[in-house]
Design an enzyme around this catalytic site. Structure first.
Site, PDB file in Angstrom:
ATOM      1  N   TYR A 146     -12.238  50.864  -9.342  1.00 38.78           N
ATOM      2  CA  TYR A 146     -12.872  49.637 -10.027  1.00 38.78           C
ATOM      3  C   TYR A 146     -13.493  48.961  -9.067  1.00 38.78           C
ATOM      4  O   TYR A 146     -14.599  48.371  -9.147  1.00 38.78           O
ATOM      5  CB  TYR A 146     -11.708  49.130 -10.652  1.00 38.78           C
ATOM      6  CG  TYR A 146     -12.103  47.880 -11.640  1.00 38.78           C
ATOM      7  CD1 TYR A 146     -12.569  48.153 -12.667  1.00 38.78           C
ATOM      8  CD2 TYR A 146     -11.749  46.702 -11.209  1.00 38.78           C
ATOM      9  CE1 TYR A 146     -13.110  47.056 -13.657  1.00 38.78           C
ATOM     10  CE2 TYR A 146     -12.044  45.470 -11.991  1.00 38.78           C
ATOM     11  CZ  TYR A 146     -12.830  45.725 -13.239  1.00 38.78           C
ATOM     12  OH  TYR A 146     -13.203  44.577 -13.988  1.00 38.78           O
ATOM     13  N   GLU A 148     -14.468  49.148  -5.760  1.00 37.26           N
ATOM     14  CA  GLU A 148     -15.760  49.894  -4.856  1.00 37.26           C
ATOM     15  C   GLU A 148     -16.810  50.130  -6.238  1.00 37.26           C
ATOM     16  O   GLU A 148     -17.812  49.656  -5.596  1.00 37.26           O
ATOM     17  CB  GLU A 148     -15.250  50.949  -4.118  1.00 37.26           C
ATOM     18  CG  GLU A 148     -14.252  50.475  -3.042  1.00 37.26           C
ATOM     19  CD  GLU A 148     -14.681  49.606  -1.893  1.00 37.26           C
ATOM     20  OE1 GLU A 148     -15.795  48.998  -1.934  1.00 37.26           O
ATOM     21  OE2 GLU A 148     -14.046  49.724  -0.801  1.00 37.26           O
ATOM     22  N   ASP A 274      -1.673  44.981  -5.072  1.00 39.84           N
ATOM     23  CA  ASP A 274      -1.646  43.811  -6.025  1.00 39.84           C
ATOM     24  C   ASP A 274      -2.217  42.546  -5.385  1.00 39.84           C
ATOM     25  O   ASP A 274      -1.464  42.281  -4.152  1.00 39.84           O
ATOM     26  CB  ASP A 274      -0.276  43.764  -6.800  1.00 39.84           C
ATOM     27  CG  ASP A 274      -0.338  42.962  -8.002  1.00 39.84           C
ATOM     28  OD1 ASP A 274      -0.335  43.532  -9.036  1.00 39.84           O
ATOM     29  OD2 ASP A 274      -0.520  41.708  -7.920  1.00 39.84           O
TER      30      ASP A 274
HETATM   31  P1  NAD Z   1     -12.552  46.007 -22.413  1.00 41.75           P
HETATM   32  O1  NAD Z   1     -12.017  47.188 -21.708  1.00 41.75           O
HETATM   33  O2  NAD Z   1     -12.009  45.298 -23.387  1.00 41.75           O
HETATM   34  O3  NAD Z   1     -14.298  46.295 -22.791  1.00 41.75           O
HETATM   35  C1  NAD Z   1     -14.930  47.283 -22.013  1.00 41.75           C
HETATM   36  C2  NAD Z   1     -15.888  47.967 -22.702  1.00 41.75           C
HETATM   37  O4  NAD Z   1     -16.486  48.909 -22.244  1.00 41.75           O
HETATM   38  C3  NAD Z   1     -15.067  48.819 -24.066  1.00 41.75           C
HETATM   39  O5  NAD Z   1     -15.547  48.402 -25.185  1.00 41.75           O
HETATM   40  C4  NAD Z   1     -15.271  50.150 -23.687  1.00 41.75           C
HETATM   41  O6  NAD Z   1     -15.150  51.183 -24.554  1.00 41.75           O
HETATM   42  C5  NAD Z   1     -16.569  50.259 -23.157  1.00 41.75           C
HETATM   43  N1  NAD Z   1     -16.974  51.130 -21.994  1.00 41.75           N
HETATM   44  C6  NAD Z   1     -16.199  51.629 -21.050  1.00 41.75           C
HETATM   45  N2  NAD Z   1     -16.747  52.945 -20.160  1.00 41.75           N
HETATM   46  C7  NAD Z   1     -18.047  52.793 -21.208  1.00 41.75           C
HETATM   47  C8  NAD Z   1     -19.023  53.674 -20.714  1.00 41.75           C
HETATM   48  N3  NAD Z   1     -18.973  54.654 -19.946  1.00 41.75           N
HETATM   49  N4  NAD Z   1     -20.398  53.755 -21.631  1.00 41.75           N
HETATM   50  C9  NAD Z   1     -20.121  52.758 -22.804  1.00 41.75           C
HETATM   51  N5  NAD Z   1     -19.226  51.957 -23.039  1.00 41.75           N
HETATM   52  C10 NAD Z   1     -18.139  51.975 -22.036  1.00 41.75           C
HETATM   53  O7  NAD Z   1     -12.786  44.848 -21.201  1.00 41.75           O
HETATM   54  P2  NAD Z   1     -13.279  43.414 -21.102  1.00 41.75           P
HETATM   55  O8  NAD Z   1     -12.283  42.397 -20.544  1.00 41.75           O
HETATM   56  O9  NAD Z   1     -13.896  43.123 -22.240  1.00 41.75           O
HETATM   57  O10 NAD Z   1     -14.319  43.592 -19.782  1.00 41.75           O
HETATM   58  C11 NAD Z   1     -15.467  43.699 -20.227  1.00 41.75           C
HETATM   59  C12 NAD Z   1     -16.403  43.663 -18.659  1.00 41.75           C
HETATM   60  O11 NAD Z   1     -15.953  42.380 -17.914  1.00 41.75           O
HETATM   61  C13 NAD Z   1     -15.833  44.828 -17.949  1.00 41.75           C
HETATM   62  O12 NAD Z   1     -17.133  45.099 -17.135  1.00 41.75           O
HETATM   63  C14 NAD Z   1     -15.077  44.185 -16.828  1.00 41.75           C
HETATM   64  O13 NAD Z   1     -14.823  44.761 -15.677  1.00 41.75           O
HETATM   65  C15 NAD Z   1     -15.374  42.737 -16.721  1.00 41.75           C
HETATM   66  N6  NAD Z   1     -14.339  41.847 -16.271  1.00 41.75           N
HETATM   67  C16 NAD Z   1     -13.404  41.313 -16.986  1.00 41.75           C
HETATM   68  C17 NAD Z   1     -12.341  40.626 -16.630  1.00 41.75           C
HETATM   69  C18 NAD Z   1     -11.228  40.227 -17.901  1.00 41.75           C
HETATM   70  O14 NAD Z   1     -10.247  39.438 -17.105  1.00 41.75           O
HETATM   71  N7  NAD Z   1     -11.206  40.515 -18.914  1.00 41.75           N
HETATM   72  C19 NAD Z   1     -12.289  40.187 -15.406  1.00 41.75           C
HETATM   73  C20 NAD Z   1     -13.360  40.561 -14.575  1.00 41.75           C
HETATM   74  C21 NAD Z   1     -14.329  41.397 -14.901  1.00 41.75           C
HETATM   75  N1  UDP Z   2       1.913  41.499 -14.060  1.00 43.13           N
HETATM   76  C1  UDP Z   2       3.386  40.992 -14.229  1.00 43.13           C
HETATM   77  N2  UDP Z   2       3.781  41.974 -15.398  1.00 43.13           N
HETATM   78  C2  UDP Z   2       3.150  42.588 -16.331  1.00 43.13           C
HETATM   79  C3  UDP Z   2       1.911  42.801 -16.095  1.00 43.13           C
HETATM   80  C4  UDP Z   2       1.045  42.154 -14.843  1.00 43.13           C
HETATM   81  O1  UDP Z   2       3.944  40.623 -13.411  1.00 43.13           O
HETATM   82  O2  UDP Z   2       3.724  43.080 -17.386  1.00 43.13           O
HETATM   83  C5  UDP Z   2       1.258  40.968 -12.749  1.00 43.13           C
HETATM   84  C6  UDP Z   2       0.603  42.010 -11.901  1.00 43.13           C
HETATM   85  O3  UDP Z   2       1.420  42.659 -10.871  1.00 43.13           O
HETATM   86  C7  UDP Z   2      -0.473  41.166 -11.237  1.00 43.13           C
HETATM   87  C8  UDP Z   2      -0.881  40.085 -12.422  1.00 43.13           C
HETATM   88  O4  UDP Z   2       0.318  40.232 -13.189  1.00 43.13           O
HETATM   89  O5  UDP Z   2       0.105  40.430 -10.177  1.00 43.13           O
HETATM   90  C9  UDP Z   2      -2.117  39.866 -13.101  1.00 43.13           C
HETATM   91  O6  UDP Z   2      -2.014  41.447 -13.658  1.00 43.13           O
HETATM   92  P1  UDP Z   2      -3.173  41.985 -14.427  1.00 43.13           P
HETATM   93  O7  UDP Z   2      -2.999  43.657 -14.657  1.00 43.13           O
HETATM   94  O8  UDP Z   2      -3.420  41.314 -15.678  1.00 43.13           O
HETATM   95  O9  UDP Z   2      -4.723  41.807 -13.762  1.00 43.13           O
HETATM   96  P2  UDP Z   2      -5.162  41.759 -12.258  1.00 43.13           P
HETATM   97  O10 UDP Z   2      -3.959  42.378 -11.247  1.00 43.13           O
HETATM   98  O11 UDP Z   2      -6.022  42.470 -12.151  1.00 43.13           O
HETATM   99  O12 UDP Z   2      -5.368  40.444 -12.065  1.00 43.13           O
END
Ligand code: NAD
Ligand code: UDP
Ligand code: UDP
Length: 320
Positions: A146, A148, A274
């Site tokens: 993810y 990279e 993490d």
């Molecule tokens: P999500 O998993 O709910 O949504 C991702 C969507 O992409 C899903 O609907 C999935 O089916 C679709 N998808 C995955 N691979 C695909 C492919 N090869 N072709 C077509 N569709 C595909 O996640 P989200 O939280 O809504 O995240 C959306 C975007 O925002 C992602 O790119 C994620 O990396 C980025 N992002 C989210 C967060 C967060 O905290 N939610 C943080 C950082 C970045």
């Molecule tokens: N985490 C936790 N309990 C859970 C799920 C996640 O303590 O049930 C911690 C996890 O180890 C990380 C933080 O919460 O330190 C955020 O995790 P998340 O998977 O939501 O996002 P990311 O690590 O990608 O920021």
């Protein structure tokens, strides 16, 4: 503004489905592309009857030919559990997906925005994270597919901008939460809320001293649309997130308080790589987008708790 045809990849996911909704409200035509890897039809069923909304089941690692004015590239599994399930597919989605969407944007001269991530900073040595920081990322660890993948996507966006004069935008999204998060994706906010609502033990990984900054979904999508609306010379990357920083233990306590739960707290092993702390410096977003998050954690959590409470009653199987 309105009256554009806009492609949203990953449009049936947590953030994508809300983005589709907001773009429709602004009077646009929206094409949602998704392969339903982590997205859910239930996130977009309310949009299906809208004549301005169109759904295409498609995997962005394959070429796509449509005619649109703008592209938001969100397709990618976002939670560690989901993106680690099939790491090769995660890299392909990040890299081949970016190449295809950039090729599409180049052919039709459309503006294109990449949903990048705070994970490009890895386990950061600079705190809070500023856009000029290059990051501290393990290239061969469990999160690398993810981290990279997303870094390579940023590189591709920059190359297409320099080589093909394509108007690209990159936003680096920090932890975002809200209604429609997937109940089983293992992210901390959804895990804690579901555990609390069912009076099950809250699982803290490690000692709970690691920090995250949580942004409410509506604030994030507002910023994303503002970024797309900036002039062509604004490329970013721009950090988007809420600078309020909380330890995971504080989050657990807040969720217990807001749900009135009888849950206890248990400790589990900390996953590899993490990040210990994470907080965005959002000076650039404040200046360029005239934006800052408006929803305090308490308020956003209360709305998210309401959503999961309803979901548990309406669709308990989806939550298992
Ligand atoms: P999500 O998993 O709910 O949504 C991702 C969507 O992409 C899903 O609907 C999935 O089916 C679709 N998808 C995955 N691979 C695909 C492919 N090869 N072709 C077509 N569709 C595909 O996640 P989200 O939280 O809504 O995240 C959306 C975007 O925002 C992602 O790119 C994620 O990396 C980025 N992002 C989210 C967060 C967060 O905290 N939610 C943080 C950082 C970045
Ligand atoms: N985490 C936790 N309990 C859970 C799920 C996640 O303590 O049930 C911690 C996890 O180890 C990380 C933080 O919460 O330190 C955020 O995790 P998340 O998977 O939501 O996002 P990311 O690590 O990608 O920021
Ligand atoms: N592409 C696409 N839709 C289009 C135009 C291109 O999916 O409307 C894909 C195409 O299959 C190619 C990729 O985007 O693999 C990159 O396109 P580009 O024109 O940059 O490179 P080239 O076709 O020269 O390899």
């Amino acid at each position: 503004m309105g009256n554009k045809t806009i492609l949203v990849t990953g449009g049936s996911g947590f953030l994508g489905s809300f983005l589709c909704e907001k773009l429709l409200e602004r009077g646009n035509e929206v094409i949602c592309v998704d392969n339903f890897y982590t997205g859910a039809k239930r996130n977009i069923t309310h949009l299906m009857g809208n004549p301005h909304f169109e759904l295409i089941r498609h995997d962005v690692t394959f070429p796509l030919y449509v005619e649109v004015d703008e592209i938001y590239n969100l397709a990618c599994p976002a939670s560690p559990i989901h993106y680690q399930r099939d790491p090769v597919q995660t890299v392909k989605t990040c890299v081949h997906g970016a190449i295809n969407m950039l090729g599409l944007a180049k052919r039709i001269r459309a503006g294109i925005l990449q949903a990048s991530t705070s994970e490009v900073y890895g386990d950061p040595m600079v705190h809070p994270q500023v856009e000029s920081y290059w990051g501290n990322v393990n290239p061969i660890g469990v999160r690398s597919c993810y981290d990279e993948g997303k870094r390579c996507a940023e590189t591709l966006f920059s190359c297409y901008r320099m080589q093909c004069a394509l108007p690209v935008k990159i936003v680096r999204i920090f932890n975002t939460y809200g209604p429609r998060m997937h109940p089983n994706d293992g992210r901390v906010v959804s895990n804690f809320i579901l555990q609390a609502l069912q009076n099950r033990d809250i699982t803290i990984y490690g000692d709970g001293s690691q920090t995250r900054s949580f942004c409410y979904r509506d604030d994030l999508i507002d910023a994303m649309i503002r970024m797309m609306d900036t002039p062509d010379e604004v490329t970013g990357p721009v950090n988007l997130g809420n600078p309020g920083e909380f330890t995971i233990l504080q989050l657990a306590e807040l969720v217990i308080e807001l749900t009135g739960s009888r849950s206890g707290i248990i400790r589990q092993e900390l996953p590899a790589d993490d990040p210990k702390q994470r907080r965005p410096d959002i000076s650039m977003a404040r200046e360029l987008l005239k934006w800052e998050p408006a929803t305090p954690l308490r308020e956003g959590l209360a709305r998210t708790i309401e959503y999961f409470d309803r979901l548990l009653k309406e669709d308990p199987e989806f939550c298992q």
